[in-house]
Scaffold this active site. Sequence first.
Site, PDB file in Angstrom:
ATOM      1  N   LYS A  48      52.053 123.747  -3.612  1.00  0.00           N
ATOM      2  CA  LYS A  48      52.151 124.433  -2.293  1.00  0.00           C
ATOM      3  C   LYS A  48      50.768 124.180  -1.468  1.00  0.00           C
ATOM      4  CE  LYS A  48      56.153 126.371  -3.110  1.00  0.00           C
ATOM      5  NZ  LYS A  48      57.030 126.165  -2.271  1.00  0.00           N
TER       6      LYS A  48
HETATM    7  N1  PMP Z   1      57.789 125.567  -9.146  1.00  0.00           N
HETATM    8  C1  PMP Z   1      57.099 126.456  -8.824  1.00  0.00           C
HETATM    9  C2  PMP Z   1      56.170 127.022  -9.793  1.00  0.00           C
HETATM   10  C3  PMP Z   1      57.108 127.021  -7.622  1.00  0.00           C
HETATM   11  O1  PMP Z   1      56.178 128.054  -7.167  1.00  0.00           O
HETATM   12  C4  PMP Z   1      57.903 126.585  -6.664  1.00  0.00           C
HETATM   13  C5  PMP Z   1      58.045 127.157  -5.219  1.00  0.00           C
HETATM   14  N2  PMP Z   1      58.768 128.419  -4.826  1.00  0.00           N
HETATM   15  C6  PMP Z   1      59.110 125.720  -6.873  1.00  0.00           C
HETATM   16  C7  PMP Z   1      58.826 125.225  -8.073  1.00  0.00           C
HETATM   17  C8  PMP Z   1      60.074 124.920  -5.921  1.00  0.00           C
HETATM   18  O2  PMP Z   1      59.269 124.565  -4.899  1.00  0.00           O
HETATM   19  P1  PMP Z   1      60.090 124.388  -3.507  1.00  0.00           P
HETATM   20  O3  PMP Z   1      59.814 125.983  -3.129  1.00  0.00           O
HETATM   21  O4  PMP Z   1      59.566 123.417  -2.580  1.00  0.00           O
HETATM   22  O5  PMP Z   1      61.566 124.456  -3.791  1.00  0.00           O
END
Ligand code: PMP
Length: 344
Positions: A48
Site C-alpha cells: 500500500k
Molecule cells: N493483502 C492485504 C494484507 C491487503 O491489505 C490488501 C488490500 N486490501 C490486499 C491484500 C489486496 O490488495 P488490493 O486492495 O490491491 O486488491
Amino acid sequence: MEQTINAYDSVLDLIGNTPLVKLTKSTANLQGNFYAKVEAFNPGHSTKDRIASFIIDQAERKGILKKGSTIIETTSGNTGFSLAMVSIIKGYDCILAVSSKSSKDKIDMLRTMGAKVYVCPAHVSADDPRSYYEVAKRLHKETKGSVYINQYFNELNIDAHYHSTGPEIWEQTNGNITHLVACSGTGGTISGIARYLKEKNSDIKVLGVDAFGSVLKKYHETMEFDENEIYPYRIEGLGKNLIPDSTDFKVIDEFIKVTDEESAHAARELARTEGIFAGYTSGAAMQAIKQFNELGKFDKDSNVVVIFPDHGSRYMSKIYSDEWMEAQGFNESAEVKEEIQSVQ
Ligand code: PMP
C-alpha cells in the site's frame, strides 16, 4: 567539499523495487517455478506504500494538495499506515475514519504515525451518518483542499501498480513470467499489474485469489452481484462485499476462493519453510497456488509470480499466535506438529 554521504532523502525513496524471491521448499511438490514479490520490503511493510505515494504525487501535480492540506481515508489497515507515513514526510495532515472493530494495536500504530483517527461505530449501516464512510465524506466536504483517497473507487489505485509493480515484475523476470497469482481486495494490485503484463504479452495468465464470504469470484463469472455469497470471514484485505471500481475484471482470467484455515496454515508454513514472515493474505496466495496446481494450471516450464502483500508482524495476535489458532479450531496437522516438536 563534495557530499560523499550515501543516504536517502527519506523513507519515501525506498518505496517500490521490492525483491523477487524464489520459493523452494514450499513449492517442491508443485509443477513449475515460483517467485514471490515480497512487498514487506517497502518502508511501510506493505504494497500500500505504492498507492499512497502515487495518489498523493498525482494530487500534488494537479495542484490539489499544498503544504498543510489534509489526506482522508477510511481504513485501519495497511493503506492507513502508508498514508500516515507519506503524510508525515510531505507535511500533510492525515485523517483516518476507522471502524470500532479495529484492534487497539492498529489504532495505536496509526496514531503513532501521526494520523488523526476517528473511531466510528461498527454496527451502523454504511449510509448512517455515524458510519466511517459517511464520517470520511463529511470531513472531506468540510475540509477545504482535502483529498479523499477512496481506494475502492479510485482508478489511480490501479495506475499505481500499472506504473510500478507491473514493470518491476516484467523486468525482474526478463519477460519470462507465465502466470501472476495475486489476492484481490480493492483489486488495484492485480488489475494494475495485469494491465501492464498483458500489454507486454497477452498470453500471461492472471489468477486472482478471493475469500469464501466475498462476491468477487461470482461477479467475475456471472457479472451479477450475488448477496448470498456474503458472510463473515477472518482474512483481512482479501475479497469484498461490494464491487470495487478499482478492479478491472477484464484483465483477470479467473478467481479461486480460499479458506481462512488453509490460508493461516499456508502463511505459517511459509515462515517454517522459506524463512519469509509474511501476512495472512500471503498465506492465502500460497494456498491458492496449491489449489491451482491441483487443477493442472501449471506445468514444469511455468514461471509463476505470486504477490506477498505485507509483513507478518501485523498478525502476531492472530495467525502467528498458537492460542488464536486454537481458539479458531485451526489445528496443525499431526505431521506438522511432529515437525515443530522435533526442532524444539
Ligand atoms: N493483502 C492485504 C494484507 C491487503 O491489505 C490488501 C488490500 N486490501 C490486499 C491484500 C489486496 O490488495 P488490493 O486492495 O490491491 O486488491
